[in-house]
Design a protein around this motif. Structure first.
Motif, mmCIF file in Angstrom:
data_model
loop_
_atom_site.group_PDB
_atom_site.id
_atom_site.type_symbol
_atom_site.label_atom_id
_atom_site.label_comp_id
_atom_site.label_asym_id
_atom_site.label_seq_id
_atom_site.Cartn_x
_atom_site.Cartn_y
_atom_site.Cartn_z
ATOM 1 N N LYS A 1 -3.847 4.120 6.969
ATOM 2 C CA LYS A 1 -3.572 5.503 6.563
ATOM 3 C C LYS A 1 -3.292 5.576 5.063
ATOM 4 O O LYS A 1 -3.837 6.436 4.363
ATOM 5 C CB LYS A 1 -2.391 6.053 7.347
ATOM 6 C CG LYS A 1 -2.033 7.478 7.002
ATOM 7 C CD LYS A 1 -0.841 7.952 7.792
ATOM 8 C CE LYS A 1 -0.450 9.339 7.363
ATOM 9 N NZ LYS A 1 0.748 9.804 8.047
ATOM 10 N N ASN A 2 -2.444 4.677 4.574
ATOM 11 C CA ASN A 2 -2.148 4.660 3.139
ATOM 12 C C ASN A 2 -3.386 4.339 2.320
ATOM 13 O O ASN A 2 -3.609 4.920 1.258
ATOM 14 C CB ASN A 2 -1.038 3.656 2.827
ATOM 15 C CG ASN A 2 0.324 4.169 3.214
ATOM 16 O OD1 ASN A 2 0.558 5.366 3.256
ATOM 17 N ND2 ASN A 2 1.224 3.255 3.513
ATOM 18 N N TYR B 1 -7.378 9.915 -3.165
ATOM 19 C CA TYR B 1 -6.782 10.252 -4.457
ATOM 20 C C TYR B 1 -7.674 9.771 -5.600
ATOM 21 O O TYR B 1 -7.926 10.501 -6.555
ATOM 22 C CB TYR B 1 -5.390 9.636 -4.564
ATOM 23 C CG TYR B 1 -4.727 9.905 -5.883
ATOM 24 C CD1 TYR B 1 -4.061 11.101 -6.114
ATOM 25 C CD2 TYR B 1 -4.770 8.975 -6.916
ATOM 26 C CE1 TYR B 1 -3.454 11.360 -7.337
ATOM 27 C CE2 TYR B 1 -4.172 9.223 -8.126
ATOM 28 C CZ TYR B 1 -3.516 10.416 -8.335
ATOM 29 O OH TYR B 1 -2.941 10.667 -9.537
ATOM 30 N N ILE C 1 -5.485 7.444 2.038
ATOM 31 C CA ILE C 1 -4.905 8.407 1.092
ATOM 32 C C ILE C 1 -5.142 7.951 -0.342
ATOM 33 O O ILE C 1 -5.494 8.759 -1.213
ATOM 34 C CB ILE C 1 -3.406 8.608 1.390
ATOM 35 C CG1 ILE C 1 -3.245 9.345 2.720
ATOM 36 C CG2 ILE C 1 -2.717 9.358 0.267
ATOM 37 C CD1 ILE C 1 -1.836 9.378 3.247
ATOM 38 N N ILE C 2 -4.980 6.666 -0.610
ATOM 39 C CA ILE C 2 -5.218 6.128 -1.955
ATOM 40 C C ILE C 2 -6.686 6.319 -2.334
ATOM 41 O O ILE C 2 -7.003 6.733 -3.453
ATOM 42 C CB ILE C 2 -4.822 4.633 -2.015
ATOM 43 C CG1 ILE C 2 -3.312 4.488 -1.879
ATOM 44 C CG2 ILE C 2 -5.328 3.982 -3.297
ATOM 45 C CD1 ILE C 2 -2.858 3.068 -1.594
ATOM 46 N N ARG C 3 -7.571 6.020 -1.406
ATOM 47 C CA ARG C 3 -9.011 6.176 -1.663
ATOM 48 C C ARG C 3 -9.358 7.628 -1.983
ATOM 49 O O ARG C 3 -10.073 7.906 -2.932
ATOM 50 C CB ARG C 3 -9.790 5.683 -0.442
ATOM 51 C CG ARG C 3 -11.275 5.591 -0.662
ATOM 52 C CD ARG C 3 -12.011 5.228 0.600
ATOM 53 N NE ARG C 3 -11.985 6.365 1.503
ATOM 54 C CZ ARG C 3 -11.516 6.343 2.748
ATOM 55 N NH1 ARG C 3 -11.019 5.248 3.247
ATOM 56 N NH2 ARG C 3 -11.549 7.418 3.503
ATOM 57 N N LEU D 1 1.213 6.866 -6.809
ATOM 58 C CA LEU D 1 0.231 7.921 -7.050
ATOM 59 C C LEU D 1 0.813 9.304 -6.786
ATOM 60 O O LEU D 1 0.404 10.276 -7.413
ATOM 61 C CB LEU D 1 -1.009 7.703 -6.181
ATOM 62 C CG LEU D 1 -1.824 6.459 -6.518
ATOM 63 C CD1 LEU D 1 -2.942 6.265 -5.504
ATOM 64 C CD2 LEU D 1 -2.373 6.531 -7.926
ATOM 65 N N ASP D 2 1.782 9.392 -5.863
ATOM 66 C CA ASP D 2 2.448 10.664 -5.566
ATOM 67 C C ASP D 2 3.627 10.927 -6.497
ATOM 68 O O ASP D 2 4.356 11.906 -6.315
ATOM 69 C CB ASP D 2 2.956 10.683 -4.122
ATOM 70 C CG ASP D 2 1.848 10.748 -3.094
ATOM 71 O OD1 ASP D 2 0.729 11.168 -3.471
ATOM 72 O OD2 ASP D 2 2.092 10.383 -1.937
ATOM 73 N N ARG E 1 0.767 4.114 -2.862
ATOM 74 C CA ARG E 1 0.666 5.541 -2.520
ATOM 75 C C ARG E 1 1.824 6.319 -3.137
ATOM 76 O O ARG E 1 1.638 7.404 -3.686
ATOM 77 C CB ARG E 1 0.673 5.713 -1.009
ATOM 78 C CG ARG E 1 0.648 7.156 -0.593
ATOM 79 C CD ARG E 1 0.776 7.314 0.887
ATOM 80 N NE ARG E 1 0.904 8.726 1.218
ATOM 81 C CZ ARG E 1 1.282 9.151 2.381
ATOM 82 N NH1 ARG E 1 1.552 8.315 3.352
ATOM 83 N NH2 ARG E 1 1.389 10.438 2.598
ATOM 84 N N PHE F 1 0.827 -1.205 0.000
ATOM 85 C CA PHE F 1 0.000 0.000 0.000
ATOM 86 C C PHE F 1 0.862 1.256 0.000
ATOM 87 O O PHE F 1 0.501 2.256 -0.611
ATOM 88 C CB PHE F 1 -0.962 -0.004 1.195
ATOM 89 C CG PHE F 1 -2.217 -0.775 0.941
ATOM 90 C CD1 PHE F 1 -3.364 -0.140 0.519
ATOM 91 C CD2 PHE F 1 -2.247 -2.148 1.115
ATOM 92 C CE1 PHE F 1 -4.525 -0.849 0.270
ATOM 93 C CE2 PHE F 1 -3.398 -2.870 0.878
ATOM 94 C CZ PHE F 1 -4.538 -2.225 0.449
ATOM 95 N N GLY F 2 2.007 1.205 0.673
ATOM 96 C CA GLY F 2 2.941 2.332 0.623
ATOM 97 C C GLY F 2 3.489 2.537 -0.777
ATOM 98 O O GLY F 2 3.667 3.673 -1.231
#
Length: 115
Positions: free
Chosen positions: A97-98, A105, A101-103, A49-50, A46, A42-43
């Motif tokens: 948390k990741n 995004y 953030i993905i959701r 995506l970043d 993320r 998941f990191g």
């Protein structure tokens, strides 16, 4: 993207055609190691995506986190202290948390496409 899909297909193929089993005694170690691996995945998503993904960091985190989590569970088991809780809290918290953030995004990207 092609390598990711190929990796997923190989992983599913290995999982289906080569059944891997382990003793129940190792289930605690495997569960925290899998949690640590999922945190790394998941990191990595993320970071992708970043636009900040680094394969070396991902690979070292994937295996390093899994080994560290399993080692904490092993040491805690030998000392009769539930040290695996540290891995559960750390990796579980980061995983959620990741995922959040993905959701966000994905939903913000969909919202921007509709506008």
């Amino acid at each position: 993207m092609l390598f990711a899909l190929l990796g997923i297909l190989i992983g599913v193929g290995v999982g289906v055609f080569i059944p891997l089993t382990y003793s129940v005694e190792y289930s605690l170690y495997m569960s925290v190691a899998i949690l640590a691996c999922m945190d790394s995945v998941f990191g990595g998503i993320r970071a992708t995506l970043d636009d900040n993904f680094d394969a070396g960091i991902f690979i070292s985190g994937f295996f390093g986190n899994a080994i560290l989590a399993a080692f904490l569970a092993y040491i805690g088991d030998r000392l009769a202290v539930p040290l695996y809780y540290a891995a559960i809290f750390a990796f579980g918290g980061r995983l959620f948390k990741n995922f959040a953030i993905i959701r966000r995004y994905i939903f913000s990207r969909r919202r921007n496409k509709k506008d």
